[in-house]
Design an enzyme around this catalytic site. Structure first.
Site, short mmCIF file in Angstrom:
data_model
loop_
_atom_site.label_atom_id
_atom_site.label_comp_id
_atom_site.label_asym_id
_atom_site.label_seq_id
_atom_site.Cartn_x
_atom_site.Cartn_y
_atom_site.Cartn_z
N HIS A 1 -2.52 -2.22 -9.85
CA HIS A 1 -3.42 -1.59 -8.87
C HIS A 1 -4.70 -2.39 -8.81
O HIS A 1 -5.13 -2.93 -9.83
CB HIS A 1 -3.73 -0.14 -9.30
N HIS B 1 0.87 -1.18 0.00
CA HIS B 1 0.00 0.00 0.00
C HIS B 1 0.91 1.23 0.00
O HIS B 1 1.59 1.48 -0.98
CB HIS B 1 -0.94 -0.10 1.21
N ASP C 1 2.78 5.39 -7.07
CA ASP C 1 4.04 5.26 -6.34
C ASP C 1 5.25 5.10 -7.24
O ASP C 1 6.38 5.16 -6.77
CB ASP C 1 3.96 4.05 -5.40
#
Ligand code: ACO
Length: 424
Positions: free
Chosen positions: A307, A268, A363
């Site tokens: 994702h 996460h 990210d």
């Protein structure tokens, strides 16, 4: 066409009409499907909530296939271009963008709560010099509940709003205190004349012996945009933790400590730290094919890719890529960027990634920007937790005000022993 689902239970031959609303059925409607009167009723089995809506929400909309992200209806790229983070925080909590007066009041109220009790500072100082700042942050947020026992009053609107000001206001302060502790540097107290993001950068980087420090405006703006992009993301693992703990009527500090703990995991919020470690390990562009081979052989994951909901380019990753150029003009180019770009190029033209709809997520590039701005890797998930606080609190408040919500308590399918006895 009736908005219903016809189900025939082949075990009993009975048929059922289940209403369909908002393209979903209510799992509780399955309970009537039984083989006998004593039967508990049919359950839906959904490990990791792959196809279960846990709530109705009007905060964030995501269309993962089209790569759309909107807060309260506003497209994320518009918010990133036209708003400040605190305006977006107001939008998430209140449902509308603030007018000038509302925004001034909101900023004042948050700024008024940036200080922490001296005992919080002392408590942070007791951590080991090399303590991970996320561990410090989780503990400090939980500890705040002991400073504000009034926060238990979750049914009182004014009390809830006070805790919202406190949490949004104090997160940068705690984060910066944790960072300075890890560097062995004296803490810098909040300066309420500065903007939210400028104040955070000043608490992080102001040299102890220098009377003044001016955060670079381009870097301040870049971080503010990154804060906007990270502010909410509907029912992700940490929002789910916030809602789940909040559903027990725990105070918001305890609930947010749980959400922050969920964010800490490398799948996460810890992913951008893992992306940089991976890029460091790769070391040079010519090693990229070898990494791709290992990923395809399922020996490792390509961190920053994939994702749960985006099966297209993460819209936040696109905005971040543009910010990266502005940041690198100030800081100099991050040497790992070339490896990242090569990885992205190779992965996006490879069948393995194309067929599994694996695209860069938020990210993949954020860590490169943070590193160029001088943030150590350990602090990356903390930089995520600061802005996500407004999203968590919006989710928490929505959950509390939703008359359909109760304590979150999933069912299980028991696979263990039936009754047995101790043989002595
Ligand atoms: N690298 C290689 N293969 C991957 C990756 C990846 N990063 N992500 C998914 N896959 C593969 C899986 O092995 C699986 O393959 P299979 O169908 O052959 O079994 C397939 O793609 C589907 O993946 P799932 O794990 O089922 O997807 P899920 O939705 O459960 O996971 C997750 C999403 C956790 C984000 C995953 O893609 C991942 O681990 N990514 C790397 C970590 C990461 O970047 N996390 C940040 C997410 S963004 C955020 O939290 C802010």
């Amino acid at each position: 066409m009736a908005d219903s689902l016809s189900i025939k239970d082949n075990r009993t031959g009975k048929s059922y009409e289940i209403p369909v609303q908002d393209d979903s059925i209510r799992a509780m409607d399955l309970r009537q499907i039984k083989v006998s009167d004593s039967d508990f009723g049919l359950l839906s089995y959904d490990p990791a909530f792959m196809n279960t809506a846990s709530c109705k929400s009007s905060i964030t909309f995501i269309d993962g296939d089209k790569g759309i992200l909107r807060y309260r209806g506003y497209p994320i790229d518009e918010l990133a271009r036209k708003c400040e983070y605190l305006e977006v925080a107001y939008l998430l909590i209140h449902g509308e963008l603030p007018n000038k007066k509302q925004y001034e009041e909101w900023k004042h109220n948050i700024t008024f709560h940036t200080m922490v009790h001296e005992n919080v500072k002392k408590f942070l100082e007791e951590f080991r010099y090399d303590a991970h700042p996320m561990g410090m942050l989780v503990s400090a947020i939980a500890a705040l509940s002991t400073f504000y026992p009034d926060a238990k009053n979750i049914t009182d609107e004014n009390s809830r709003m006070l805790q919202i000001y406190r949490l949004i206001g104090k997160m940068p302060t705690i984060a910066a205190f944790a960072y300075r502790h890890s560097q062995g540097m004296a803490t810098v107290y909040p300066n309420n004349d500065l903007s939210y993001t400028e104040n955070f950068l000043t608490m992080m980087y102001k040299p102890p012996a220098s009377p003044t420090y001016e955060a670079n405006p381009i870097l301040t703006k870049a971080l503010d945009v990154l804060f906007i992009l990270h502010a909410d993301h509907e029912q992700n693992a940490s929002a789910n933790a916030m809602r789940s703990v909040g559903s027990t009527h725990a105070d918001p500090y305890t609930s947010e400590a749980a959400a922050t703990a969920a964010l800490y995991g490398p799948l996460h919020g810890g992913a951008n730290e893992e992306v940089l470690r991976m890029l460091e390990e790769i070391g040079s562009k010519d090693k990229v094919p070898e990494i791709i081979r290992q990923v395809k052989e399922k020996k490792r994951l390509l961190m920053g890719f994939g994702h749960r909901v985006y099966k297209n380019y993460d819209p936040r990753a696109e905005i971040i890529k543009k910010i990266a150029d502005q940041v690198f003009e100030v800081t100099g180019r991050n040497r790992l960027l070339d490896i990242a770009l090569e990885l992205e190029k190779v992965a996006l033209s490879d069948d393995y990634f194309i067929s599994k709809h694996l695209y860069p997520n938020v990210d993949f590039y954020s860590g490169l920007i943070y590193q160029a701005m001088g943030f150590p890797m350990d602090i990356f998930p903390v930089l995520f937790a600061i802005p996500r606080t407004s999203g968590w609190l919006a989710q928490w408040q929505e959950m509390l005000l939703d008359p359909e919500q109760k304590i979150a308590r999933p069912r299980q399918i028991y696979t263990g022993y039936r009754e047995r006895h101790v043989s002595k």
